[in-house]
Design an enzyme around this catalytic site. Structure first.
Site, PDB file in Angstrom:
ATOM      1  N   TYR A 187       0.866  -1.181   0.000  1.00 24.33           N
ATOM      2  CA  TYR A 187       0.000   0.000   0.000  1.00 24.33           C
ATOM      3  C   TYR A 187       0.896   1.223   0.000  1.00 24.33           C
ATOM      4  CZ  TYR A 187      -3.853   3.112   1.519  1.00 24.33           C
ATOM      5  OH  TYR A 187      -4.789   4.116   1.610  1.00 24.33           O
TER       6      TYR A 187
ATOM      7  N   LYS B 209      -1.384  -1.521  -4.123  1.00 23.75           N
ATOM      8  CA  LYS B 209      -2.336  -0.427  -4.251  1.00 23.75           C
ATOM      9  C   LYS B 209      -1.516   0.855  -4.269  1.00 23.75           C
ATOM     10  CE  LYS B 209      -5.940   2.263  -1.986  1.00 23.75           C
ATOM     11  NZ  LYS B 209      -6.598   2.588  -0.696  1.00 23.75           N
TER      12      LYS B 209
END
Length: 292
Positions: free
Chosen positions: A129, A158
């Site tokens: 992330y 992500k």
């Protein structure tokens, strides 16, 4: 197409479990391919460890295998991230999303050591992330590619850098090693047309079926329809991302007749002027409300 779930609160500030289950159903009924527990839209940094565990357990249990569940398990220390990750793995999360430590910016070497140590402590797939505005560290595409090649269960990232050039580098240079999900709602169409593995959208709490329609049109190669669907919802998404985003998501759910409570303090609820603009856009989109 994944929904970054909001975390509903009751009037006395506790996790509103029935409303959390409702948000899961709303997204799945809207056609999304997965849901995300305890992401940034879920206000994870304002939750206690026990609350984070409750949210993950609730989402996994209620989803009941209908779609995959991604649990965000990162923390400010390696030991806490390992504990949170192992818990999510034990209760059945399909993928662990690992935010890098925030508050005190680390060096890139410290950050990658944290990622390797936590990923190697679990067996399920890991999604990196990257949100440099919150962590102070950007995971550049070369670093991400090297991590994916050297740590077997790092399968996804992500990217919430809001940098489409970096997204393209991830997609085009490293797509054979890692799937890139874009976590910036205003870049949904751009990401999908570039070949991203998917998108993760907080706005999918509000307009899940409408975002899914964009995704489906791109997947079918119907780019004219994709642009048409995107042009329809973009004004609302732009309004959401132009103000404090999570507060706007919660406020819009309230406008639609699905109250999910206030922000966890000290974060404030949406200001009246922004709320009025969103109410106008919701009316123009003719979105179905709970009272309709």
């Amino acid at each position: 197409m994944l929904t970054a779930l909001a975390t509903p609160f009751t009037a006395d500030g506790k996790i509103d479990v029935p409303q959390l289950r409702f948000l899961v159903d709303r997204s799945i009924d809207g056609g999304v391919d997965g849901v995300v527990a305890c992401g940034s839209t879920g206000e994870f940094a304002a939750l206690s460890t026990d609350e984070r565990r409750l949210v993950v357990e609730t989402v996994v249990e209620h989803t009941a295998g209908r779609v995959p569940v991604v649990a965000q398990t990162g923390a400010t220390s390696t030991a806490e991230a390992i504990r949170t990750s192992r818990h999510a793995q034990e209760v059945g999360a399909d993928v662990l999303m690992l935010v890098t430590p925030y508050y005190e910016p680390l060096s890139l070497a410290e950050t990658t050591d944290y990622i390797r140590t936590v990923a190697e402590a679990v067996e399920v797939p890991v999604m990196l992330y990257n949100i440099p505005a919150a962590t102070g560290v950007n995971l550049d595409h070369e670093t991400v590619g090297e991590l994916a090649r050297s740590v077997e269960n790092i399968r996804y990232i992500k990217d919430s850098s809001a940098n489409m050039e970096q997204a393209n580098q991830l997609i085009h240079h490293h797509g054979q090693h890692i799937g890139t999900f874009i976590g910036w709602d205003s870049l949904i169409l751009a990401a999908l047309t570039e070949g991203a593995a998917g998108v993760m959208a907080g706005a999918a709490n509000v307009v899940p079926a409408e975002i899914v329609a964009v995704h489906q049109a791109v997947a079918a190669g119907d780019f004219e329809k994709a642009r048409s669907e995107w042009n329809r919802i973009y004004p609302l998404i732009d309004a959401l991302i132009s103000v404090p985003f999570v507060a706007a998501i919660k406020a819009t759910l309230g406008v639609l007749g699905h109250p999910v409570g206030s922000m966890r303090r000290p974060s404030a609820d949406l200001d009246p002027a922004s709320l009025a603009r969103i109410e106008k856009l919701v009316a123009e989109l003719q979105l179905e409300t709970a009272s309709a």
